[in-house]
Scaffold this motif. Structure first.
Motif, PDB file in Angstrom:
ATOM      1  N   HIS A  13      19.428  62.419   3.025  1.00 45.98           N
ATOM      2  CA  HIS A  13      19.460  61.034   3.488  1.00 45.98           C
ATOM      3  C   HIS A  13      20.866  60.441   3.309  1.00 45.98           C
ATOM      4  N   ALA A  14      21.489  60.740   2.162  1.00 42.49           N
ATOM      5  CA  ALA A  14      22.847  60.241   1.913  1.00 42.49           C
ATOM      6  C   ALA A  14      23.824  60.851   2.913  1.00 42.49           C
ATOM      7  N   SER A  15      23.639  62.130   3.206  1.00 38.12           N
ATOM      8  CA  SER A  15      24.495  62.796   4.181  1.00 38.12           C
ATOM      9  C   SER A  15      24.319  62.164   5.559  1.00 38.12           C
ATOM     10  N   CYS A  16      23.087  61.845   5.910  1.00 33.78           N
ATOM     11  CA  CYS A  16      22.808  61.200   7.197  1.00 33.78           C
ATOM     12  C   CYS A  16      23.464  59.822   7.257  1.00 33.78           C
ATOM     13  N   ASP A  17      23.371  59.082   6.174  1.00 29.00           N
ATOM     14  CA  ASP A  17      24.004  57.763   6.120  1.00 29.00           C
ATOM     15  C   ASP A  17      25.518  57.879   6.290  1.00 29.00           C
ATOM     16  N   THR A  18      26.111  58.854   5.629  1.00 31.50           N
ATOM     17  CA  THR A  18      27.547  59.067   5.716  1.00 31.50           C
ATOM     18  C   THR A  18      27.959  59.404   7.146  1.00 31.50           C
ATOM     19  N   LEU A  19      27.196  60.298   7.769  1.00 25.56           N
ATOM     20  CA  LEU A  19      27.517  60.686   9.141  1.00 25.56           C
ATOM     21  C   LEU A  19      27.293  59.531  10.120  1.00 25.56           C
ATOM     22  N   SER A  20      26.249  58.757   9.908  1.00 23.12           N
ATOM     23  CA  SER A  20      25.994  57.593  10.765  1.00 23.12           C
ATOM     24  C   SER A  20      27.112  56.568  10.633  1.00 23.12           C
ATOM     25  N   THR A  21      27.577  56.382   9.407  1.00 23.63           N
ATOM     26  CA  THR A  21      28.691  55.465   9.165  1.00 23.63           C
ATOM     27  C   THR A  21      29.950  55.978   9.850  1.00 23.63           C
ATOM     28  N   LYS A  22      30.156  57.273   9.780  1.00 27.33           N
ATOM     29  CA  LYS A  22      31.322  57.886  10.422  1.00 27.33           C
ATOM     30  C   LYS A  22      31.258  57.683  11.936  1.00 27.33           C
ATOM     31  N   LEU A  23      30.085  57.848  12.517  1.00 25.27           N
ATOM     32  CA  LEU A  23      29.912  57.651  13.952  1.00 25.27           C
ATOM     33  C   LEU A  23      30.171  56.197  14.336  1.00 25.27           C
ATOM     34  N   SER A  24      29.684  55.281  13.543  1.00 24.18           N
ATOM     35  CA  SER A  24      29.922  53.855  13.799  1.00 24.18           C
ATOM     36  C   SER A  24      31.406  53.532  13.717  1.00 24.18           C
ATOM     37  N   ARG A  25      32.087  54.125  12.750  1.00 27.37           N
ATOM     38  CA  ARG A  25      33.523  53.894  12.587  1.00 27.37           C
ATOM     39  C   ARG A  25      34.295  54.437  13.790  1.00 27.37           C
ATOM     40  N   ILE A  26      33.902  55.613  14.282  1.00 29.64           N
ATOM     41  CA  ILE A  26      34.555  56.186  15.463  1.00 29.64           C
ATOM     42  C   ILE A  26      34.378  55.254  16.660  1.00 29.64           C
ATOM     43  N   ASN A  27      33.176  54.730  16.836  1.00 26.68           N
ATOM     44  CA  ASN A  27      32.918  53.811  17.947  1.00 26.68           C
ATOM     45  C   ASN A  27      33.767  52.542  17.828  1.00 26.68           C
ATOM     46  N   ALA A  28      33.871  52.002  16.626  1.00 32.14           N
ATOM     47  CA  ALA A  28      34.674  50.791  16.404  1.00 32.14           C
ATOM     48  C   ALA A  28      36.155  51.075  16.637  1.00 32.14           C
ATOM     49  N   GLU A  29      36.631  52.224  16.173  1.00 28.86           N
ATOM     50  CA  GLU A  29      38.034  52.583  16.362  1.00 28.86           C
ATOM     51  C   GLU A  29      38.341  52.795  17.841  1.00 28.86           C
ATOM     52  N   GLU A  30      37.403  53.375  18.574  1.00 32.92           N
ATOM     53  CA  GLU A  30      37.604  53.560  20.011  1.00 32.92           C
ATOM     54  C   GLU A  30      37.709  52.209  20.719  1.00 32.92           C
ATOM     55  N   LYS A  31      36.843  51.293  20.339  1.00 33.03           N
ATOM     56  CA  LYS A  31      36.854  49.961  20.942  1.00 33.03           C
ATOM     57  C   LYS A  31      38.202  49.271  20.689  1.00 33.03           C
ATOM     58  N   GLU A  32      38.697  49.355  19.461  1.00 32.68           N
ATOM     59  CA  GLU A  32      39.998  48.759  19.128  1.00 32.68           C
ATOM     60  C   GLU A  32      41.130  49.460  19.866  1.00 32.68           C
ATOM     61  N   SER A  33      41.040  50.764  19.990  1.00 34.28           N
ATOM     62  CA  SER A  33      42.069  51.525  20.685  1.00 34.28           C
ATOM     63  C   SER A  33      42.108  51.144  22.167  1.00 34.28           C
ATOM     64  N   LEU A  34      40.938  50.982  22.773  1.00 38.17           N
ATOM     65  CA  LEU A  34      40.865  50.553  24.169  1.00 38.17           C
ATOM     66  C   LEU A  34      41.487  49.171  24.341  1.00 38.17           C
ATOM     67  N   LYS A  35      41.138  48.282  23.436  1.00 37.47           N
ATOM     68  CA  LYS A  35      41.670  46.915  23.490  1.00 37.47           C
ATOM     69  C   LYS A  35      43.203  46.924  23.388  1.00 37.47           C
ATOM     70  N   LYS A  36      43.718  47.713  22.462  1.00 37.18           N
ATOM     71  CA  LYS A  36      45.164  47.792  22.254  1.00 37.18           C
ATOM     72  C   LYS A  36      45.858  48.432  23.461  1.00 37.18           C
ATOM     73  N   ALA A  37      45.281  49.511  23.985  1.00 35.61           N
ATOM     74  CA  ALA A  37      45.875  50.191  25.138  1.00 35.61           C
ATOM     75  C   ALA A  37      45.873  49.282  26.359  1.00 35.61           C
ATOM     76  N   ARG A  38      44.788  48.549  26.553  1.00 35.10           N
ATOM     77  CA  ARG A  38      44.700  47.636  27.690  1.00 35.10           C
ATOM     78  C   ARG A  38      45.741  46.523  27.557  1.00 35.10           C
ATOM     79  N   LYS A  39      45.893  46.005  26.340  1.00 33.24           N
ATOM     80  CA  LYS A  39      46.866  44.942  26.098  1.00 33.24           C
ATOM     81  C   LYS A  39      48.286  45.436  26.374  1.00 33.24           C
TER      82      LYS A  39
END
Length: 107
Positions: A13-39
């Motif tokens: 369960h802890a491993s799943c939480d860690t991986l889910s958090t990692k996936l969420s972080r990747i999604n957030a970083e992609e969103k910020e990267s898109l915003k920065k690249a577009r700007k």
């Protein structure tokens, strides 16, 4: 035996939480990267936004900038540039999703 089984379960369960958090972080970083690249793309194509305020909010330079910004944000040139970046982010997401599945986690 039961305690051992519970320990393994909480570990997974802890491993799943860690991986889910990692996936969420990747999604957030992609969103910020898109915003920065577009700007950056808009600034390269249209210049500085601050220059567009010369003459006030209803000045012709402001309208020119806003039209340029809209065109640049939705341009095929930007979409092509971003598609390369998007492939990299997708690969990162797929790697984590594979880890989630191999760990027995539900997405």
């Amino acid at each position: 035996m039961l305690l051992l089984a519970l320990g393994v379960s909480s570990s997974v369960h802890a491993s799943c939480d860690t991986l889910s958090t990692k996936l969420s972080r990747i999604n957030a970083e992609e969103k910020e990267s898109l915003k920065k690249a577009r700007k950056q793309h808009v600034k390269k194509k249209c210049g500085s936004q601050s220059q567009s305020w010369i003459g006030g909010a209803a000045g012709s330079r402001r309208f020119e900038y806003l039209n340029c910004k809209l065109s640049a944000r939705n341009s095929e040139e930007f979409k092509n540039k971003w598609s390369n970046e998007a492939a990299t982010w997708q690969a990162k997401r797929e790697k984590v999703k594979t880890e989630l599945l191999s760990s027995g986690c539900a997405e």
